[in-house]
Enzyme design. Structure first.
Site, short mmCIF file in Angstrom:
data_model
loop_
_atom_site.label_atom_id
_atom_site.label_comp_id
_atom_site.label_asym_id
_atom_site.label_seq_id
_atom_site.Cartn_x
_atom_site.Cartn_y
_atom_site.Cartn_z
N SER A 12 0.73 -1.05 0.12
CA SER A 12 0.04 -0.02 0.09
C SER A 12 0.92 1.28 -0.02
CB SER A 12 -0.80 -0.04 1.13
OG SER A 12 0.02 0.09 2.44
N TYR A 43 -4.19 0.83 3.45
CA TYR A 43 -5.24 -0.27 2.96
C TYR A 43 -5.85 -1.08 4.56
CZ TYR A 43 -3.04 -1.27 -1.59
OH TYR A 43 -2.66 -1.13 -2.88
N GLY A 44 -5.31 -0.47 5.53
CA GLY A 44 -5.85 -1.36 6.75
C GLY A 44 -7.02 -0.90 7.19
N CYS A 74 2.76 -7.01 1.73
CA CYS A 74 1.89 -6.13 2.62
C CYS A 74 1.04 -7.27 3.20
CB CYS A 74 1.02 -5.32 1.66
SG CYS A 74 -0.36 -4.62 2.51
N THR A 76 -1.78 -6.79 5.08
CA THR A 76 -3.26 -6.60 5.05
C THR A 76 -3.57 -7.16 3.72
OG1 THR A 76 -2.72 -4.43 6.05
CG2 THR A 76 -4.86 -4.72 5.14
N CYS A 183 2.95 -5.67 10.28
CA CYS A 183 2.68 -4.82 9.09
C CYS A 183 4.24 -4.37 8.60
CB CYS A 183 2.19 -3.51 9.39
SG CYS A 183 1.97 -2.11 8.34
N HIS A 185 5.14 -1.90 7.07
CA HIS A 185 5.87 -0.62 7.34
C HIS A 185 6.53 -0.65 8.63
CE1 HIS A 185 2.92 1.01 4.36
NE2 HIS A 185 3.32 2.05 4.36
N1 DGL Z 1 2.32 -2.53 4.99
C1 DGL Z 1 1.11 -2.88 4.95
C2 DGL Z 1 0.89 -4.04 5.89
O1 DGL Z 1 1.97 -4.83 5.78
C3 DGL Z 1 -0.30 -1.98 4.80
C4 DGL Z 1 -0.52 -1.09 5.62
C5 DGL Z 1 -1.74 0.01 5.20
O2 DGL Z 1 -1.77 0.26 4.20
O3 DGL Z 1 -2.57 0.16 6.47
O4 DGL Z 1 -0.13 -4.30 6.48
#
Ligand code: DGL
Length: 259
Positions: A12, A43-44, A74, A76, A183, A185
């Site tokens: 995302s 995306y969460g 990702c 999510t 996640c 991120h």
């Molecule tokens: N990097 C993402 C994950 O691993 C998505 C986070 C998001 O966009 O909310 O879940």
């Protein structure tokens, strides 16, 4: 020729580059194309249907660039859409899921913490992996706001510190000995997290496991790139390229594209 085709990765936003780092370190020969769908982050908070549609869109972009395998970098998107992706497209997919299993198996306090998005924690796939460890207490925490701050380049802000404290201190009080970063991120927050939790709590994420799995699946499909040519690493974003450039560090090719 197929072996020289790139590995495609999407997230995302900028977070999945933590997975790209692991893959590039393990497989430096491979050409890669990374897609940061930052315009649609986070995306969460989205519905399962929306996450599936965005995952289809990202996959089609990567397949149009001849990618030989897709890494869904990702949690999510993986926990909400990997089944649909595998049904729809005839290419191997690697997903990323929170590392609940290694944390649960190694925990001495039988209590672990997980920080992830709402979309991941509410997914069926996540509930299934939790159900595999009935003897371990799993403290779930949604990382509200963290992805947006990372996407804005505000990793070192006071707001980030306050949010992290409010999410992590209650877990520390409940005696967790493992913190799972669910996640892609969040590995970028490890220095900030270490300032809040005591050193005896181990932090784990799934990056290395995903890289190893990518290598294994490429080997099994006879798709490893054995060429001696210098590999190419391309990054696409549909938002401000600066944040992605800062996270990756100088000399990387970041291309803006309105996908
Ligand atoms: N990097 C993402 C994950 O691993 C998505 C986070 C998001 O966009 O909310 O879940």
């Amino acid at each position: 020729m197929k072996k020289e085709c790139p590995i495609g990765l999407f997230d995302s936003g900028v977070g999945g580059t933590s997975i790209w780092n692991e893959i590039h370190n393990l497989l430096p020969n491979e050409n890669t194309i990374y897609l940061a769908d930052s315009k649609n982050a986070p995306y969460g908070q989205k519905s399962k249907e929306e996450i599936i549609d965005l995952s289809f869109k990202n996959t089609e972009f990567l397949l149009n660039q001849n990618c030989k395998i897709i890494v869904v970098a990702c949690n999510t998107a993986t926990t909400n859409a990997i089944k649909e992706l595998r049904t729809k497209y005839d290419v191997p997919f690697i997903g990323i899921e929170p590392a609940i299993k290694p944390a649960a198996l190694q925990s001495k306090t039988q209590t672990i913490g997980i920080l992830a998005t709402k979309g991941t924690l509410n997914s069926e796939l996540f509930h299934k992996s939790v159900a595999n460890h009935p003897d371990v207490k799993i403290i779930e925490q949604i990382g509200h706001g963290l992805v947006q701050l990372i996407e804005n380049g505000d990793i070192d802000s006071a707001e980030m510190e306050e949010l992290l404290k409010s999410y992590l201190n209650p877990m520390v009080e409940k005696n967790i000995d493992y913190l799972v970063l669910g996640c892609s991120h969040y590995p970028y927050l490890i220095p900030q997290i270490k300032k809040i939790i005591p050193p005896k709590i181990k932090i784990i994420d799934s990056g290395e496991a995903v890289a190893k799995q990518t290598q294994k699946i490429l080997e099994q499909n006879n798709l490893l790139n054995l060429s001696k040519r210098k590999s190419s690493q391309i990054f696409y974003t549909n938002s401000e390229p600066e944040v992605l450039k800062n996270i990756l560090g100088n000399n990387k090719t970041v291309i803006y594209k309105n996908f």
